[in-house]
Design a protein around this motif. Structure first.
Motif, PDB file in Angstrom:
ATOM      1  N   ALA A 220       0.826  -1.212   0.000  1.00 45.29           N
ATOM      2  CA  ALA A 220       0.000   0.000   0.000  1.00 45.29           C
ATOM      3  C   ALA A 220       0.856   1.256   0.000  1.00 45.29           C
ATOM      4  O   ALA A 220       0.565   2.222  -0.716  1.00 45.29           O
ATOM      5  N   ASP A 221       1.924   1.255   0.784  1.00 45.08           N
ATOM      6  CA  ASP A 221       2.852   2.399   0.862  1.00 45.08           C
ATOM      7  C   ASP A 221       4.156   1.900   1.462  1.00 45.08           C
ATOM      8  O   ASP A 221       4.188   1.453   2.616  1.00 45.08           O
ATOM      9  N   GLY A 222       5.225   1.993   0.686  1.00 45.70           N
ATOM     10  CA  GLY A 222       6.511   1.483   1.145  1.00 45.70           C
ATOM     11  C   GLY A 222       7.013   2.147   2.404  1.00 45.70           C
ATOM     12  O   GLY A 222       7.618   1.500   3.272  1.00 45.70           O
ATOM     13  N   ALA A 223       6.777   3.444   2.542  1.00 36.73           N
ATOM     14  CA  ALA A 223       7.288   4.156   3.716  1.00 36.73           C
ATOM     15  C   ALA A 223       6.577   3.722   4.989  1.00 36.73           C
ATOM     16  O   ALA A 223       7.199   3.593   6.045  1.00 36.73           O
ATOM     17  N   VAL A 224       5.261   3.483   4.890  1.00 38.46           N
ATOM     18  CA  VAL A 224       4.529   3.014   6.066  1.00 38.46           C
ATOM     19  C   VAL A 224       4.964   1.588   6.411  1.00 38.46           C
ATOM     20  O   VAL A 224       5.165   1.248   7.580  1.00 38.46           O
ATOM     21  N   GLY A 225       5.144   0.742   5.379  1.00 37.31           N
ATOM     22  CA  GLY A 225       5.629  -0.608   5.630  1.00 37.31           C
ATOM     23  C   GLY A 225       7.000  -0.609   6.268  1.00 37.31           C
ATOM     24  O   GLY A 225       7.273  -1.386   7.191  1.00 37.31           O
ATOM     25  N   TRP A 226       7.880   0.264   5.779  1.00 39.72           N
ATOM     26  CA  TRP A 226       9.226   0.387   6.368  1.00 39.72           C
ATOM     27  C   TRP A 226       9.111   0.790   7.832  1.00 39.72           C
ATOM     28  O   TRP A 226       9.792   0.230   8.696  1.00 39.72           O
TER      29      TRP A 226
END
Length: 387
Positions: A72-78
């Protein structure tokens, strides 16, 4: 161990995350209310021991959740992945410290740095800490911050018998740490990975530990694979999620009828597009399968009471950068297939491209892990590896 995070709830959560990706990037952090939504779904307690109300998920399930959120969003997953890593680091501290961390419940946000960019000087009443650490993801939302230090004695680094200076991890309440506004970057902008600084801050013994020391209590499912070996796995799961999101985006673009300039045929009907999208999809499948296979081997061995061999651990560590490389290739292909429309800031493909290549800069995605594995395969003595 099966998931105790409801897949339907994760699906609803990822839809909300994707909708707010642009806002998160503009703010250069994950907003507090979105973190509350993540907490309600259980995504911020995956590595917290059950005795503190955490989920204590096995590593394969943690990686699946991180990949779905990164899709959904790489930054949130990170960010979710780094909060999980903080929970693994917390497990190294004495029980007095972890009791304090989780005194008000399991959804405690931690942040920190394992690179030894500071110094901890021994004093009669504990330690005195100074230094500046980069890449502290989520520091603006954290309640506790861990920081790796070189041990000092009387102003100079201590030396162990092997000549390497001993390291000491310290734990500080976030209000004792200065956050420097340094996170002005190309990708993963919403992670808020600023520098932090501490100057001569006292730290009691019970808030320090060594990452090589035995973990108090042990036995947790999340710790069957050592924290040293998990950093690269979390990074790789994030990369796979970013790649899946990029493949989704370009497939939607084609399905919605995009037609390349000067072409009478839509993108979806182009044999070249079909060939390259199919190849990219199989590369993503290969990255996932490699990661899952190596994780399962080590996790299953540990669950049955057997220590993984040096070769198994080296394979696990090398799987991370290989999966990242495969996933990045998928993102590159999706961006290329997206054509001119992919260059606009409104396109999710350009954000995926920037995020994916920022992931490749993490040390755990580097080639040193291939060399360690190759050395073992060639009969060399095991080396130190990991962080």
């Amino acid at each position: 161990m099966t998931t105790r995070i409801d897949p339907a709830e994760i699906g609803e959560l990822t839809a909300e995350i994707a909708k707010r990706a642009e806002q998160c990037e503009l703010n250069r952090r994950v907003p507090a209310d979105l973190l509350d939504v993540l907490a309600a779904a259980g995504a911020l307690r995956m590595g917290v021991p059950a005795r503190y109300g955490g989920l204590d998920l096995a590593v394969p399930e943690v990686l699946r959740v991180i990949e779905e959120i990164s899709r959904a969003d790489g930054a949130v997953g990170w960010t979710v992945g780094q909060i999980y890593i903080a929970q693994l680091i917390f497990a190294h501290f004495p029980a007095a410290a972890t009791d304090e961390i989780y005194a008000d419940g399991p959804d405690v946000l931690g942040a920190g740095a394992v690179a030894p960019k500071g110094r901890a000087t021994r004093e009669p009443a504990g330690w005195r800490v100074s230094g500046q650490w980069p890449f502290v993801t989520g520091c603006e939302n954290a309640a506790w911050i861990y920081l790796q230090c070189l041990e000092h004695h009387r102003g100079v680094p201590r030396s162990a018998e092997d000549g390497l200076p001993p390291l000491r991890m310290v734990l500080l309440p976030a209000e004792q740490v200065e956050i420097l506004d340094t996170w002005h970057v190309v990708g993963l902008r919403a992670t808020g990975s600023h520098d932090v600084r501490v100057t001569r801050m006292p730290c009691a013994d019970e808030r320090t530990c060594g990452l090589d020391e035995p973990i108090p209590g042990g036995g947790a499912a999340a710790l069957r694979i050592t924290p040293r070996d998990q950093g690269g796995l979390v990074v790789a799961a994030t990369a796979c999620g970013i790649a899946a999101g990029a493949a989704d985006a370009v497939a939607r673009l084609a399905a919605d009828g995009k037609r390349p300039a000067f072409s009478t045929r839509g993108l979806a009907g182009s044999p070249v597009f079909q060939d390259q999208l199919g190849e990219a999809f199989m590369s993503l499948c290969a990255a996932r399968a490699l990661l899952a296979s190596e994780v399962e081997t080590v996790d299953a061995a540990a669950a049955s009471g057997h220590q993984p061999t040096e070769l198994e651990r080296a394979r696990l560590r090398a799987a991370g950068p290989r999966a990242v490389a495969l996933a990045t290739g998928v993102v590159d292909a999706a961006h290329r297939l997206g054509g001119g429309s992919a260059v606009y800031e409104t396109s999710p493909l350009q954000r995926r491209l920037r995020d994916a290549h920022t992931v490749t800069q993490h040390f755990s995605a580097g080639r040193d892990f291939y060399a360690s594995l190759g050395g073992l395969l060639a009969g060399a003595e095991p080396g130190a590896g990991g962080f």
